[in-house]
Design a protein around this motif. Structure first.
Motif, PDB file in Angstrom:
ATOM      1  N   ARG A  19     -12.448   2.963   4.617  1.00  0.00           N
ATOM      2  CA  ARG A  19     -11.948   3.535   5.886  1.00  0.00           C
ATOM      3  C   ARG A  19     -12.042   4.902   5.615  1.00  0.00           C
ATOM      4  O   ARG A  19     -12.274   5.996   6.557  1.00  0.00           O
ATOM      5  CB  ARG A  19     -10.771   3.154   6.191  1.00  0.00           C
ATOM      6  CG  ARG A  19     -10.551   1.736   6.926  1.00  0.00           C
ATOM      7  CD  ARG A  19      -9.265   1.124   7.158  1.00  0.00           C
ATOM      8  NE  ARG A  19      -9.282  -0.293   7.505  1.00  0.00           N
ATOM      9  CZ  ARG A  19      -8.210  -0.887   7.986  1.00  0.00           C
ATOM     10  NH1 ARG A  19      -7.134  -0.171   8.381  1.00  0.00           N
ATOM     11  NH2 ARG A  19      -8.362  -2.216   8.203  1.00  0.00           N
ATOM     12  N   TYR A  20     -11.534   5.431   4.435  1.00  0.00           N
ATOM     13  CA  TYR A  20     -11.541   6.785   4.020  1.00  0.00           C
ATOM     14  C   TYR A  20     -12.895   7.509   4.097  1.00  0.00           C
ATOM     15  O   TYR A  20     -12.875   8.585   4.723  1.00  0.00           O
ATOM     16  CB  TYR A  20     -10.884   6.893   2.686  1.00  0.00           C
ATOM     17  CG  TYR A  20     -11.067   8.421   2.254  1.00  0.00           C
ATOM     18  CD1 TYR A  20     -10.254   9.611   2.527  1.00  0.00           C
ATOM     19  CD2 TYR A  20     -11.898   8.885   0.968  1.00  0.00           C
ATOM     20  CE1 TYR A  20     -10.431  10.943   2.024  1.00  0.00           C
ATOM     21  CE2 TYR A  20     -11.997   9.883   0.790  1.00  0.00           C
ATOM     22  CZ  TYR A  20     -11.488  10.999   1.022  1.00  0.00           C
ATOM     23  OH  TYR A  20     -11.725  12.185   0.602  1.00  0.00           O
ATOM     24  N   ARG A  23     -13.829   7.875   7.794  1.00  0.00           N
ATOM     25  CA  ARG A  23     -13.293   8.964   8.316  1.00  0.00           C
ATOM     26  C   ARG A  23     -13.919  10.114   8.133  1.00  0.00           C
ATOM     27  O   ARG A  23     -14.146  10.841   8.925  1.00  0.00           O
ATOM     28  CB  ARG A  23     -11.817   8.992   8.083  1.00  0.00           C
ATOM     29  CG  ARG A  23     -11.052   7.858   8.945  1.00  0.00           C
ATOM     30  CD  ARG A  23      -9.401   8.304   8.756  1.00  0.00           C
ATOM     31  NE  ARG A  23      -8.944   8.210   7.471  1.00  0.00           N
ATOM     32  CZ  ARG A  23      -8.702   7.110   6.741  1.00  0.00           C
ATOM     33  NH1 ARG A  23      -8.597   5.994   7.325  1.00  0.00           N
ATOM     34  NH2 ARG A  23      -8.061   7.101   5.499  1.00  0.00           N
ATOM     35  N   GLN A  24     -14.123  10.520   6.647  1.00  0.00           N
ATOM     36  CA  GLN A  24     -14.913  11.655   6.413  1.00  0.00           C
ATOM     37  C   GLN A  24     -16.319  12.137   6.967  1.00  0.00           C
ATOM     38  O   GLN A  24     -16.704  13.034   7.623  1.00  0.00           O
ATOM     39  CB  GLN A  24     -15.164  11.876   4.827  1.00  0.00           C
ATOM     40  CG  GLN A  24     -13.789  11.549   4.088  1.00  0.00           C
ATOM     41  CD  GLN A  24     -12.719  12.420   4.533  1.00  0.00           C
ATOM     42  OE1 GLN A  24     -12.785  13.694   4.491  1.00  0.00           O
ATOM     43  NE2 GLN A  24     -11.582  11.811   4.994  1.00  0.00           N
ATOM     44  N   GLU A  26     -17.159  10.390  10.098  1.00  0.00           N
ATOM     45  CA  GLU A  26     -16.990  10.852  11.353  1.00  0.00           C
ATOM     46  C   GLU A  26     -16.623  11.878  11.912  1.00  0.00           C
ATOM     47  O   GLU A  26     -16.907  12.543  12.862  1.00  0.00           O
ATOM     48  CB  GLU A  26     -15.874   9.554  12.202  1.00  0.00           C
ATOM     49  CG  GLU A  26     -16.239   8.080  11.988  1.00  0.00           C
ATOM     50  CD  GLU A  26     -15.513   7.145  12.693  1.00  0.00           C
ATOM     51  OE1 GLU A  26     -14.405   7.688  12.972  1.00  0.00           O
ATOM     52  OE2 GLU A  26     -15.606   6.051  12.740  1.00  0.00           O
ATOM     53  N   ALA A  27     -15.681  12.628  10.913  1.00  0.00           N
ATOM     54  CA  ALA A  27     -14.973  13.878  11.160  1.00  0.00           C
ATOM     55  C   ALA A  27     -15.994  15.115  11.078  1.00  0.00           C
ATOM     56  O   ALA A  27     -15.934  16.132  11.387  1.00  0.00           O
ATOM     57  CB  ALA A  27     -13.888  14.228  10.244  1.00  0.00           C
ATOM     58  N   GLU A 156     -11.813   5.448  13.824  1.00  0.00           N
ATOM     59  CA  GLU A 156     -11.520   6.727  14.478  1.00  0.00           C
ATOM     60  C   GLU A 156     -11.687   6.516  16.094  1.00  0.00           C
ATOM     61  O   GLU A 156     -11.486   7.086  16.732  1.00  0.00           O
ATOM     62  CB  GLU A 156     -12.245   7.741  14.092  1.00  0.00           C
ATOM     63  CG  GLU A 156     -12.265   8.258  12.658  1.00  0.00           C
ATOM     64  CD  GLU A 156     -10.685   8.715  12.210  1.00  0.00           C
ATOM     65  OE1 GLU A 156      -9.997   9.575  13.021  1.00  0.00           O
ATOM     66  OE2 GLU A 156     -10.012   8.097  11.498  1.00  0.00           O
TER      67      GLU A 156
END
Length: 237
Positions: A19-20, A23-24, A26-27, A156
């Motif tokens: 998930r981490y 997230r990186q 997606e961001a 996200e």
């Protein structure tokens, strides 16, 4: 009185690492082709065994989120459809192709523990993410989208503004679909759906149910409802 509510279970360490990483990406912190931190760095960052990090990166590679190059490192995979992937139509593009304006009204965007939805997503424990959106062609409601999403694939999802882009457009950027199953059928709409789609009593509703996969994980389960007198499915292969 004692409560039957059970505390949410903490995801396993390898899932937290996955998930981490997502997230990186997606961001936009990590972009296509970027090298991500090494296994040793992730071991130190998360305080876990190396085999835990290895499993997380191996699964993300299998899901085409990452590309691992022996002797060089692990990189963010290019987010492109390939000929072998499943192409899912986007309602906004279809409306634009007809020369009309698309807009979306988000009815809800939250978590759900609906048992049928969790089963469809293959989740032993909730929650799933859930969105309900009405899509308009000009000022006519043309589609009600009732979508359940696997948080492990799209962590996200609840932070997105789906008045600016559709869930389909967002998901294609994050993790292209690789497999899908679907059913098309007609049924009578209930009163709530008739109001949303401005349908008359007795007017048939054209439905599409679809479930999609990213790698080995079920990514989404969605029911798309349309007024039959204003919509038709078409395609070629």
């Amino acid at each position: 009185m004692e409560s039957d509510t059970q505390p949410a279970k903490t995801p396993p360490a390898y899932e937290q690492i996955k998930r981490y990483v997502i997230r990186q990406i997606e961001a936009g912190t990590w972009r296509d082709g970027d090298m991500i931190p090494s296994e040793s760095e992730l071991v130190k960052q998360f305080g876990v065994a190396r085999m835990t990090v290895t499993r997380a990166l191996r699964e993300l590679s299998g899901e085409r989120v990452l590309t691992r190059v022996q002797g060089a490192g692990t990189f963010v995979a290019a987010r492109k459809y390939e000929a072998t992937l499943v192409e899912i139509g986007n309602i906004a593009d279809e409306i634009a192709a007809r020369g009309h304006r698309h807009r979306a009204h988000v009815l809800s965007l939250d978590e759900s523990r609906d048992p049928a939805a969790l089963e469809a997503l293959g989740l032993a424990h909730g929650p799933a993410f859930h969105s309900r959106i009405v899509h308009y062609e000009e000022d006519e409601p043309i589609q009600h989208e009732d979508r359940f999403v696997n948080p492990a694939v799209f962590p996200e999802y609840l932070k997105q503004d789906f008045t600016q882009y559709t869930p389909n457009q967002y998901m294609v950027r994050v993790a292209p679909i690789q497999r899908a199953e679907y059913r098309i059928f007609a049924q009578q709409a209930d009163a709530a759906l008739r109001r949303l789609l401005r349908m008359e009593i007795g007017e048939p509703c054209l439905m599409l149910w679809r479930r999609t996969w990213v790698g080995t994980q079920v990514a989404t389960s969605v029911t798309l409802s349309h007024p039959a007198n204003r919509f038709q499915f078409s395609g070629s292969f």
